[in-house]
Design a protein around this motif. Sequence first.
Motif, mmCIF file in Angstrom:
data_model
loop_
_atom_site.group_PDB
_atom_site.id
_atom_site.type_symbol
_atom_site.label_atom_id
_atom_site.label_comp_id
_atom_site.label_asym_id
_atom_site.label_seq_id
_atom_site.Cartn_x
_atom_site.Cartn_y
_atom_site.Cartn_z
ATOM 1 N N UNK A 1 0.867 -1.177 0.000
ATOM 2 C CA UNK A 1 0.000 0.000 0.000
ATOM 3 C C UNK A 1 0.903 1.225 0.000
ATOM 4 N N UNK A 2 0.825 1.989 -1.055
ATOM 5 C CA UNK A 2 1.568 3.247 -1.139
ATOM 6 C C UNK A 2 0.572 4.387 -1.014
ATOM 7 N N UNK A 3 0.808 5.297 -0.080
ATOM 8 C CA UNK A 3 -0.119 6.416 0.102
ATOM 9 C C UNK A 3 0.672 7.715 0.115
ATOM 10 N N UNK A 4 0.186 8.674 -0.654
ATOM 11 C CA UNK A 4 0.867 9.946 -0.873
ATOM 12 C C UNK A 4 -0.056 11.086 -0.475
ATOM 13 N N UNK A 5 0.443 11.980 0.372
ATOM 14 C CA UNK A 5 -0.314 13.177 0.725
ATOM 15 C C UNK A 5 -0.272 14.136 -0.462
ATOM 16 N N UNK A 6 -1.425 14.487 -0.995
ATOM 17 C CA UNK A 6 -1.494 15.235 -2.247
ATOM 18 C C UNK A 6 -0.840 16.603 -2.113
ATOM 19 N N UNK A 7 -1.094 17.323 -1.027
ATOM 20 C CA UNK A 7 -0.593 18.689 -0.908
ATOM 21 C C UNK A 7 0.928 18.742 -0.765
ATOM 22 N N UNK B 1 4.287 13.869 0.252
ATOM 23 C CA UNK B 1 4.931 12.897 1.144
ATOM 24 C C UNK B 1 4.472 11.491 0.781
ATOM 25 N N UNK B 2 5.447 10.601 0.512
ATOM 26 C CA UNK B 2 5.148 9.228 0.131
ATOM 27 C C UNK B 2 5.484 8.290 1.291
ATOM 28 N N UNK B 3 4.590 7.344 1.570
ATOM 29 C CA UNK B 3 4.819 6.317 2.566
ATOM 30 C C UNK B 3 4.242 5.013 2.042
ATOM 31 N N UNK B 4 4.671 3.908 2.631
ATOM 32 C CA UNK B 4 4.142 2.626 2.175
ATOM 33 C C UNK B 4 4.152 1.632 3.323
ATOM 34 N N UNK B 5 3.389 0.575 3.159
ATOM 35 C CA UNK B 5 3.369 -0.514 4.122
ATOM 36 C C UNK B 5 3.020 -1.798 3.394
ATOM 37 N N UNK C 1 -1.264 -2.781 -4.597
ATOM 38 C CA UNK C 1 -0.806 -3.719 -5.621
ATOM 39 C C UNK C 1 -0.322 -4.987 -4.951
ATOM 40 N N UNK C 2 -0.570 -6.115 -5.622
ATOM 41 C CA UNK C 2 0.063 -7.353 -5.189
ATOM 42 C C UNK C 2 1.554 -7.255 -5.470
ATOM 43 N N UNK C 3 2.350 -7.978 -4.704
ATOM 44 C CA UNK C 3 3.800 -7.910 -4.877
ATOM 45 C C UNK C 3 4.169 -8.237 -6.312
ATOM 46 N N UNK C 4 4.781 -7.248 -7.005
ATOM 47 C CA UNK C 4 5.159 -7.430 -8.395
ATOM 48 C C UNK C 4 4.034 -7.253 -9.382
ATOM 49 N N UNK C 5 2.865 -6.796 -8.947
ATOM 50 C CA UNK C 5 1.718 -6.679 -9.831
ATOM 51 C C UNK C 5 1.329 -5.243 -10.114
ATOM 52 N N UNK D 1 8.382 0.557 -7.641
ATOM 53 C CA UNK D 1 6.954 0.453 -7.302
ATOM 54 C C UNK D 1 6.255 1.793 -7.157
ATOM 55 N N UNK D 2 7.004 2.903 -7.081
ATOM 56 C CA UNK D 2 6.365 4.215 -6.954
ATOM 57 C C UNK D 2 6.004 4.808 -8.313
ATOM 58 N N UNK D 3 6.391 4.159 -9.415
ATOM 59 C CA UNK D 3 6.012 4.629 -10.747
ATOM 60 C C UNK D 3 4.820 3.819 -11.236
ATOM 61 N N UNK D 4 3.734 4.479 -11.627
ATOM 62 C CA UNK D 4 2.609 3.728 -12.183
ATOM 63 C C UNK D 4 3.020 2.965 -13.434
#
Length: 736
Positions: A300-306, A309-313, A342-346, A616-619
């Motif tokens: 799970x990658x979550x980015x604060x829009x304003x 800030x990128x974080x993941x778990x 995303x699934x790992x590698x997906x 993984x941070x690039x779509x």
Amino acid sequence: MSWLNNGAAIDLSDLDSRFYLVGSGSLRVQSARALDAGAYTCRAHNRLDSADHSTQLHVLTPPRVTLPGGPVVTARARGDVTLRCEARGRPPPSVAWLKDGDPLTPNNHDIALVDGSSLRIQGVLRVDAGMFQCVASSPAGQAVAALRLRVLPPDDGLELERDNGTAVSAPRGLRAVIVKHRFVTLSWEPPAQAEGDLTGYAVVYRVKGSERERVSRGVAGRHEMNVASLQPNTTYLFSVRAYTDQHTSPPSDTIEVRTSEEEITHGPPVGLRGEALGPHALRLAWSPPVAAPPPTKYSIQYTEVDSGREQFQWVEADASATSISSTVSGLRAASAYLLRVAAAGGAAAELRLRTPSDAPAAPPANVTVVATSATSILVRWEAPPARTHRGPLTGYKVRYRAAAPESGPAPAPGPGGPRRKADSLTTPADQRRAELRGLDTATTYQIRVCAINANGSGPFSEWVSASTQRHELDESRVPPQPPPLTTRAGRDWISVWWGEEVGGVVVRGYVLGWGLGVPDDAARDLPAHLHSHVIRGLESNAEYVISLRASNSRGLGPAVYATVRTRAPADDDAEPDDEDDDDDDEVDEPPPLIPPVGVKVIMLSGTTAVVYWTDPTLPKGQTATDGRRYVVRWSSAGGRARTFNATDLNCMLDELRPFTQYEFAVKLIKGGRESAWSMLVSNTTLEAAPGSPPRELRPAPAPPPASPARAVDLTWQPPAKPNGLITGMYEICYRL
């Protein structure tokens, strides 16, 4: 009634202001500007309490277009060029490009939009010269900026005397040895004939059906090349030429290569949905991807829009589960987040959610009170920590009440009997002090403060007490001399403090002076409620004279002096407590970047390897345009680690040792931050011809039954650099 803009009070008494009241209290904004956008709060207040109502003002501004590269841009044929365009406005405008008045349609191969507004052309042609227009459009209007593109002849060395097969023949056996979704690795044999030394090779390639050629050059000693920045599932045509200082060979036979689909092991999760669990947490739920087998690990990658800030778990899941859920916590209140699961590698599924706002979670800090007269008390405080605001603050509420007498009968209940309800005073968010006026003389008051936002009031601070003075203080003369100073010295600092004033004269502030051997070489004004200060930046082992004067509207009073010597440099001293410094809000450390995943290594030869990975941070299908780079690290057992900087998701490494096992890792660097290293990947280079001869060759007489006159016995050691497994076959050469 009053109005606030983003928590700050609006001065409605200013005759030149564009803000004024209409009707019974409505606010009119005349000639609205972009800076006027934000939260507006209408506050009604009296002595007992206040009530707020907030609304949001959005100001539309027409687009503005600038060209950082100027009105004329120059490019080379067969090269690449990016036509920079920056578009701003509210709301953010969309950008389109025109060429000589006709719309351009990006194809994501040769012509593509980067950063949402700039135009990138790969494989420039002479016909690309002309006038380009960047058009920005939004509901607020449209803006256009034009530039001219000049195309110069190529300078890639292929314009020498070409197609001279007698001078330099074409390279032979061009083939693709590695084909991936983003790059192709080519290999070839050198020309059969060349007049003079070869100086290099040039790989010419283009998308099938396109005339836009691109050139990638390499040195003469390497017969492999890694062609990067390709598009997945696209057919390319490749040829290679050799060149010397004077000639260029004919092109080799053209080969056709189709890049593979983007390497993903799973499709996107199905039915991604989410909900807010509070101002600091979101709950996500989804179903596994359609393809089997189901994954057991998700990111799970979550980015604060304003803030960006990128974080993941990571989330572990049961392979038999039909629905997976996870909670993302530690978020900012009243903030928009872009979430990718995303699934790992997906492939990833995206969702945009917003955390709700809420009333502040913490009270103001360091509330201090001091009586300023017989009928007034000054209250000061500091803002609560920023992470507890849960939305923009709109003000502070001060509650105060007269304390019950320490002795004497309690007032009887009934009309006029119960103790009076606490009074209230509300200030704007940018004001952290308030003076309570109209109080009773010689009375002790209890005071507390809370923060306010659009969702209500936060918790109150603890009660603090102060007593109004018995008589109005005199301000017809200057204050008397302050009490004696108490000091403490360090190597480069002196801490000074003093007691309360006695004498019945109003004190509005203090002037603290100091100097080497003489007072008042430097000075600082201090407010009346402070009775301590730390003087910093002093010389060590030096004698300073310190002075302190009280002041009011009549002027400065007499000074009190103290002489202090700072410590020698060798003395150990602790840092002083800064009693007068405001505590800054805690600054959150930026989260670490997500490391690359899926690192793979393919060995081309005994000295060359190709490394590629996934970010993984690039779509999916997107290339990096934000200045990020990657560091590839490799080392053999017991060897020194080496690194290589790459801007693409792959690279070719040379000068490896044959038949040697190496470990590889990759990390991401972006905006001054870097990720952890990826997981290590090991691979062994291919075998090569031995790099040294056999050692310690020794002849000896042949043992019986051989005749010593006709036979000799030879012994030797294996080569020091075998570059592979010795098969046991040695070639023995001898002569008379």
